[in-house]
Motif scaffolding. Sequence first.
Motif, short mmCIF file in Angstrom:
data_model
loop_
_atom_site.label_atom_id
_atom_site.label_comp_id
_atom_site.label_asym_id
_atom_site.label_seq_id
_atom_site.Cartn_x
_atom_site.Cartn_y
_atom_site.Cartn_z
N GLY A 21 15.99 25.40 -40.27
CA GLY A 21 14.83 26.27 -40.05
C GLY A 21 14.41 26.37 -38.61
N CYS A 22 13.12 26.64 -38.42
CA CYS A 22 12.55 26.87 -37.11
C CYS A 22 12.85 25.70 -36.17
CB CYS A 22 11.04 27.04 -37.25
SG CYS A 22 10.15 27.09 -35.68
N ARG A 23 13.26 26.03 -34.93
CA ARG A 23 13.65 24.95 -34.00
C ARG A 23 12.45 24.21 -33.44
NH1 ARG A 23 17.61 26.09 -30.73
NH2 ARG A 23 18.29 27.98 -31.77
N LEU A 24 11.23 24.67 -33.73
CA LEU A 24 10.06 23.91 -33.32
C LEU A 24 9.43 23.18 -34.51
CD1 LEU A 24 7.99 23.01 -31.24
CD2 LEU A 24 6.76 25.16 -31.59
N CYS A 25 9.11 23.89 -35.59
CA CYS A 25 8.34 23.26 -36.67
C CYS A 25 9.14 23.02 -37.93
CB CYS A 25 7.09 24.09 -36.98
SG CYS A 25 7.43 25.59 -37.91
N GLY A 26 10.40 23.52 -37.98
CA GLY A 26 11.26 23.25 -39.13
C GLY A 26 11.03 24.16 -40.34
N VAL A 64 11.78 35.28 -36.41
CA VAL A 64 10.47 34.78 -36.00
C VAL A 64 9.90 33.90 -37.11
CG1 VAL A 64 9.35 36.95 -36.75
CG2 VAL A 64 8.13 35.41 -35.20
N CYS A 65 9.29 32.79 -36.70
CA CYS A 65 8.76 31.81 -37.65
C CYS A 65 7.34 32.20 -38.07
CB CYS A 65 8.74 30.42 -37.00
SG CYS A 65 7.93 29.16 -38.01
N GLU A 66 7.09 32.25 -39.35
CA GLU A 66 5.76 32.68 -39.80
C GLU A 66 4.74 31.54 -39.74
OE1 GLU A 66 5.48 33.93 -43.93
OE2 GLU A 66 7.36 32.87 -44.36
N THR A 67 5.18 30.34 -39.39
CA THR A 67 4.24 29.22 -39.28
C THR A 67 3.77 29.02 -37.84
OG1 THR A 67 5.36 28.15 -41.12
CG2 THR A 67 3.92 26.76 -39.78
N CYS A 68 4.72 28.94 -36.88
CA CYS A 68 4.34 28.68 -35.48
C CYS A 68 4.58 29.89 -34.58
CB CYS A 68 5.08 27.46 -34.94
SG CYS A 68 6.83 27.74 -34.65
N TYR A 69 5.12 30.99 -35.13
CA TYR A 69 5.35 32.27 -34.42
C TYR A 69 6.37 32.14 -33.29
CZ TYR A 69 1.22 33.20 -37.13
OH TYR A 69 0.34 33.29 -38.17
#
Length: 430
Positions: A21-26, A64-69
């Motif tokens: 998943g997202c490379r910042l928040c997963g 684009v991540c819908e949690t941390c954008y």
Amino acid sequence: MNIQRLDAVRDAARSSHLVPGCRLCGSRLSHTFVDLGMSPPCESFLQAEDVDQMEAYFPLKVLVCETCYLVQLKEYMSPESIFTEYAYFSSFSTSWVAHAKLYCEQVAQRLGLGKDSLAVELASNDGYLLQHFPQLGVPVLGIEPAANVARVAIDKGIPTRVDFFGERLARQLLSEGLAADLIIGNNVLAQVPDLNDFVGGMKILLKPEGTITLEFPHVERLIAENQFDTIYHEHFSYFSLVTIAAMALRHGLRLVDVEELSTHGGSLRVYLAHHDSEQRTSQRVDDLLARERRHGLTNMSTYASFGHKAAMAKRDLLAFLISAKNEGKRICGYGAPGKGNTLLNYCAIGPDFLDFTVDRNPYKHGRFTPGMHIPIRPVAAIDDAKPDYILILPWNLKDEIIRQMSHVAAWGAKFVVPIPFVTVIDPSEL
Ligand SMILES: [Zn+2]
């Protein structure tokens, strides 16, 4: 690219599909920001003997991540294959070196840096920035993974480690008695495959009242000004301040200030400190966070509409070039930056449109742009060829380039700026 390296890159691409998943928040990633099709790594300029060989192409699809954008590419290439020999020498841009000098003077004064301080730059390139600190009496250390550019810095007398920065190296430096009053990350955050390891390393290396400054292109400007060509394989991440705030929080850091800069089409410079630092938070942080929310950067529909704008800019640029060629005009490029290759490959602009392009960096002379195979020549080639149009590929430097090249008005040449939409500039009217 030889077969062995191609295999290594393919292996890295396969294993990257395992990244969940997202490379910042997963968080799971399910929203597309823009799909620019398949393109080769934008810094792999070809030598003449490579032109008839197979070339590796990778998807340039941005999510684009819908949690941390966080706007982000999946990692299709291993960092080792990108950064061990890097063609970009920062010192070849005059305005960039001037920008770096001004920053050093301002930050040394703001933080009260002196002979007992240490300024560490991550991805210190050829020393274009750190070279200004010794004159201010501030000791420095550069960290640079690309051996060929690090060598240039070392030869200038700037202490530089050839290594990738992360928690491992931060601990090693700490064990050698090194800790930073200032950590500088200018235009490096986007290129970091493991963001959390990188930011975790900064947290470890930073003194209790130290400051981190990071500069990166602002995704708000990328969206507003249709800068789709600033997306390329080597840039994994595209940040808003909202995302930076989430990143800081995750690592026990906090935003203390932010400045808006004109560099790279519109960048942010953020100041971070330890969460429990005594530094006060500037009002500018809250103001910019609020503006980003007003501009829709926490709304998925803002991100979803971007792909249509990129496609429209492609059609407009091609329409201009096709009609110019049909009129028998001769066109060349100015510059061979990474972003130029995204534009050229996405729009399929090859030597059938551009006879050649020029660059100030001698490393690129005699080479060919990846994918589209446009020959790269010294800047003087423009004076010999006297083209009708000059397409400026590093459009963020267009004022500097038009000033330096204003003499082309003598034979009636005009400049073409492709972004945010096609604009023709006649230097004789300036
Ligand atoms: Zn995320």
